[in-house]
Design a protein around this motif. Sequence first.
Motif, PDB file in Angstrom:
ATOM      1  N   GLU A  20     -10.703   7.947 -28.669  1.00 17.57           N
ATOM      2  CA  GLU A  20     -11.418   6.667 -28.517  1.00 17.57           C
ATOM      3  C   GLU A  20     -10.581   5.629 -27.780  1.00 17.57           C
ATOM      4  N   ILE A  21      -9.400   6.050 -27.326  1.00 18.53           N
ATOM      5  CA  ILE A  21      -8.476   5.098 -26.694  1.00 18.53           C
ATOM      6  C   ILE A  21      -8.295   5.442 -25.224  1.00 18.53           C
ATOM      7  N   GLN A  22      -8.420   4.449 -24.377  1.00 20.90           N
ATOM      8  CA  GLN A  22      -8.217   4.693 -22.948  1.00 20.90           C
ATOM      9  C   GLN A  22      -6.849   4.213 -22.471  1.00 20.90           C
ATOM     10  N   VAL A  23      -6.391   3.098 -23.040  1.00 16.69           N
ATOM     11  CA  VAL A  23      -5.112   2.535 -22.585  1.00 16.69           C
ATOM     12  C   VAL A  23      -4.331   1.999 -23.783  1.00 16.69           C
ATOM     13  N   LEU A  24      -3.014   2.256 -23.763  1.00 17.33           N
ATOM     14  CA  LEU A  24      -2.079   1.651 -24.726  1.00 17.33           C
ATOM     15  C   LEU A  24      -1.074   0.841 -23.928  1.00 17.33           C
ATOM     16  N   ARG A  25      -0.857  -0.381 -24.350  1.00 10.98           N
ATOM     17  CA  ARG A  25       0.126  -1.211 -23.632  1.00 10.98           C
ATOM     18  C   ARG A  25       1.182  -1.750 -24.593  1.00 10.98           C
ATOM     19  N   LEU A  26       2.433  -1.654 -24.130  1.00  8.41           N
ATOM     20  CA  LEU A  26       3.563  -2.230 -24.860  1.00  8.41           C
ATOM     21  C   LEU A  26       4.263  -3.184 -23.894  1.00  8.41           C
ATOM     22  N   GLN A  73       8.781   1.621 -32.405  1.00 14.20           N
ATOM     23  CA  GLN A  73      10.018   0.964 -32.826  1.00 14.20           C
ATOM     24  C   GLN A  73       9.668  -0.283 -33.639  1.00 14.20           C
ATOM     25  N   ASP A  74      10.621  -0.696 -34.450  1.00 14.81           N
ATOM     26  CA  ASP A  74      10.414  -1.910 -35.249  1.00 14.81           C
ATOM     27  C   ASP A  74      10.073  -3.091 -34.333  1.00 14.81           C
ATOM     28  N   GLN A  75       9.101  -3.887 -34.768  1.00 14.20           N
ATOM     29  CA  GLN A  75       8.686  -5.110 -34.065  1.00 14.20           C
ATOM     30  C   GLN A  75       7.881  -4.858 -32.785  1.00 14.20           C
ATOM     31  N   ASP A  76       7.506  -3.593 -32.550  1.00 12.17           N
ATOM     32  CA  ASP A  76       6.634  -3.335 -31.385  1.00 12.17           C
ATOM     33  C   ASP A  76       5.300  -4.058 -31.574  1.00 12.17           C
ATOM     34  N   ARG A  77       4.758  -4.488 -30.441  1.00 13.42           N
ATOM     35  CA  ARG A  77       3.436  -5.128 -30.441  1.00 13.42           C
ATOM     36  C   ARG A  77       2.608  -4.358 -29.414  1.00 13.42           C
ATOM     37  N   ILE A  78       1.647  -3.621 -29.899  1.00 16.60           N
ATOM     38  CA  ILE A  78       0.955  -2.654 -29.044  1.00 16.60           C
ATOM     39  C   ILE A  78      -0.525  -2.989 -28.937  1.00 16.60           C
ATOM     40  N   GLU A  79      -0.988  -3.072 -27.691  1.00 21.58           N
ATOM     41  CA  GLU A  79      -2.406  -3.348 -27.429  1.00 21.58           C
ATOM     42  C   GLU A  79      -3.137  -2.013 -27.279  1.00 21.58           C
ATOM     43  N   VAL A  80      -4.273  -1.903 -27.943  1.00 26.78           N
ATOM     44  CA  VAL A  80      -5.030  -0.641 -27.940  1.00 26.78           C
ATOM     45  C   VAL A  80      -6.434  -0.918 -27.387  1.00 26.78           C
TER      46      VAL A  80
END
Length: 261
Positions: free
Chosen positions: A48-54, A66-73
């Motif tokens: 269901e996911i097309q792009v992941l951004r970090l 990793q700790d404190q990662d902020r990931i857009e799904v």
Amino acid sequence: MTITFIFHGDLPGLLSVKPDHNGVVRHTTYRRASIKDMIESLGVPHTEIQVLRLRGDKISFEYIVQDQDRIEVYPPTPPCDVCKPSILCPDPLDSVRFVVDINVGKLAALLRMAGFDTAFPANATDNELAALSHTEKRILLTRDTSLLKRKIVTHGRLIRAIEPENQLKEVLWLYGQKNQLQPFSRCLCCNEKLVPVKKKEIEHRLLPLTKKYYHDFHQCTKCDKIFWAGSHRENMEKYLRIFEDIKPENAVNELFNQETD
Ligand SMILES: [Zn+2]
């Protein structure tokens, strides 16, 4: 570790945890895991996911969080081109073909009616559906979240719509297939392409009224069933109405009927 996920589009609706109103989930874990495993543990299948951004960069499913990662799904943006490779789907499909789970079984009939190559194996287990999707490079359509979390399933869709007609629209919209319809070109029973057949070759199999009033016939080369434009036109037209807003210019107008009707 504390990881922040921002789920976009309709993905928050698939989560097993409650996000805030912006789709943000703060996830605490002691486990080192890939981003794929972590997101799936929150309820969203990788299909269901097309792009992941970090930090603005696209990342793959193998990325170890990793700790404190902020990931857009992000969910897919239609039209999805499954024949093109991407970071999340490096192995593209050869064409748009489907395998359908029994929990959306009526969708299989509608896809075949619209002319799409659609496998619908009887009594298939989840293992068999996943394997078929993998070996025959077919998009797996289901309402079963756990089935889509399997690693060998690279292309799939957790069907959102409830009504079969809306499910068909959802699939055609998602994969940009609105202009690829070839209604009634495929056997509804076994998925084979239909071929024209001369009336004199099959007229011994026809009922008297069919023989009298109909002249154009098509046949399935696999199961041998005969189809013709005919008495069940009304029924077929009822189904065809779902194509009204997506019907292409070159849509086949002829409607087919089954021998056994
Ligand atoms: Zn057939």
